[in-house]
Scaffold this motif. Structure first.
Motif, PDB file in Angstrom:
ATOM      1  N   LEU A  23       4.982  -1.188   8.470  1.00  0.00           N
ATOM      2  CA  LEU A  23       3.812  -2.051   8.375  1.00  0.00           C
ATOM      3  C   LEU A  23       2.591  -1.407   9.013  1.00  0.00           C
ATOM      4  CD1 LEU A  23       5.363  -5.475   9.510  1.00  0.00           C
ATOM      5  CD2 LEU A  23       5.321  -4.496   7.195  1.00  0.00           C
ATOM      6  N   ASP A  24       1.425  -1.687   8.441  1.00  0.00           N
ATOM      7  CA  ASP A  24       0.143  -1.358   9.042  1.00  0.00           C
ATOM      8  C   ASP A  24      -0.586  -2.675   9.308  1.00  0.00           C
ATOM      9  OD1 ASP A  24       0.455   1.452   8.932  1.00  0.00           O
ATOM     10  OD2 ASP A  24      -0.113   1.440   6.813  1.00  0.00           O
ATOM     11  N   LEU A  25      -0.870  -2.969  10.560  1.00  0.00           N
ATOM     12  CA  LEU A  25      -1.436  -4.255  10.937  1.00  0.00           C
ATOM     13  C   LEU A  25      -2.952  -4.173  11.104  1.00  0.00           C
ATOM     14  CD1 LEU A  25       1.158  -5.337  13.663  1.00  0.00           C
ATOM     15  CD2 LEU A  25       1.261  -5.702  11.188  1.00  0.00           C
ATOM     16  N   ASP A  57       0.872  -1.173   0.000  1.00  0.00           N
ATOM     17  CA  ASP A  57       0.000   0.000   0.000  1.00  0.00           C
ATOM     18  C   ASP A  57       0.914   1.229   0.000  1.00  0.00           C
ATOM     19  OD1 ASP A  57      -2.005   1.837   0.194  1.00  0.00           O
ATOM     20  OD2 ASP A  57      -2.538   1.386   2.270  1.00  0.00           O
ATOM     21  N   GLY A  58       1.296   1.658  -1.216  1.00  0.00           N
ATOM     22  CA  GLY A  58       2.259   2.743  -1.335  1.00  0.00           C
ATOM     23  C   GLY A  58       3.611   2.274  -0.836  1.00  0.00           C
ATOM     24  N   GLU A 114      10.739  -6.454   5.737  1.00  0.00           N
ATOM     25  CA  GLU A 114      11.844  -6.355   4.772  1.00  0.00           C
ATOM     26  C   GLU A 114      11.382  -5.824   3.428  1.00  0.00           C
ATOM     27  OE1 GLU A 114      13.663 -10.150   4.482  1.00  0.00           O
ATOM     28  OE2 GLU A 114      14.546 -10.103   6.495  1.00  0.00           O
ATOM     29  N   HIS A 115      10.152  -6.121   3.046  1.00  0.00           N
ATOM     30  CA  HIS A 115       9.639  -5.714   1.737  1.00  0.00           C
ATOM     31  C   HIS A 115       8.965  -4.340   1.770  1.00  0.00           C
ATOM     32  CE1 HIS A 115      10.148 -10.064   0.971  1.00  0.00           C
ATOM     33  NE2 HIS A 115      10.277  -9.699  -0.290  1.00  0.00           N
ATOM     34  N   SER A 116       8.952  -3.710   2.931  1.00  0.00           N
ATOM     35  CA  SER A 116       8.327  -2.394   3.029  1.00  0.00           C
ATOM     36  C   SER A 116       9.389  -1.300   2.974  1.00  0.00           C
ATOM     37  CB  SER A 116       7.545  -2.278   4.349  1.00  0.00           C
ATOM     38  OG  SER A 116       8.433  -2.192   5.449  1.00  0.00           O
TER      39      SER A 116
END
Length: 226
Positions: free
Chosen positions: A75-77, A40-41, A69-71
């Motif tokens: 993170l948004d949980l 998400d963006g 790692e991929h952000s």
């Protein structure tokens, strides 16, 4: 009316004898954990469903580390689908939060069900997972680090107190956690302080009367399935 859960003379003996252990309920099989991630963006949204407990601690933590790692920024949980969460699940969140902090990223809880909200409130960790907009005057990195360290430090005592309840009353891990949470709420006592009272009881220092009565009542409730 149930007898007090602990006394200075009996708590250690009950634990040593494993009172009620032969009547322990069947092992609880946690609801299957699912962790779905999507970009998400510059952030990654992680939707979690199921139960967060010791049995899935490593799997949950590994999936969060992979998503982190991929952000780019964190993170948004979405934890609204989590039906159970104990200190093992919270510990996984805190470890990933610490790594995110080291990487210059953030982790926010975008949505949470009542179980997760209650756990974050009881442990005082809600501010660690709040978005920037929820912080008054913006995030204070120094305060966040202190809160994170405090939460990590109190986890072993909470685990030990849960073990005390399991050995003394023949409770399952989930039942012991339920006793801790309800006793904390009903006595207006922080979860880590309640855990300290129970651990100290084994060493001969009885908890406050209100804590004894509430723990006894909570044990009776979970034992009856109420």
């Amino acid at each position: 009316m149930p007898e007090p859960a602990y006394s200075a003379s009996s708590a250690g003996d009950m634990v040593a004898a494993g009172a009620g252990a032969e009547d322990s309920p069947p092992e609880h099989r946690p609801e299957q954990l699912t962790v779905d991630s999507r970009a998400d963006g510059d952030r990654v949204v992680v939707e979690v469903r199921g139960e967060l407990c010791l049995d899935v601690d490593h799997e949950f933590k590994d999936r969060l580390f992979q998503a982190l790692e991929h952000s780019v920024s964190g993170l948004d949980l979405d934890l609204s689908g989590v039906g159970f969460c104990d200190c093992s699940g919270l510990n996984a969140l805190l470890r990933v939060r610490r790594q995110a902090l080291a990487d210059g990223k953030t982790i926010t809880v975008r949505a949470a069900g009542p179980v997760v909200e209650r756990l974050l409130e009881l442990t005082g960790t809600q501010p660690l997972f709040a978005s920037d907009a929820e912080h008054d005057g913006g995030p204070d990195l120094g305060v966040e680090v202190v809160q994170l360290r405090r939460a990590m430090r109190t986890r072993p005592t909470i685990d030990l107190a849960r073990g005390v309840l399991m050995a003394t009353f023949g409770l399952s891990p989930d039942q012991a956690w339920e006793v801790l949470v309800h006793s904390s709420q009903n006595t207006n006592t922080k979860l880590h302080r309640l855990a300290e009272h129970l651990v100290e009881a084994v060493q001969g220092e009885p908890p406050p009367e209100a804590v004894q009565q509430e723990v006894a009542a909570a044990v009776a409730r979970v034992g009856s399935g109420a």
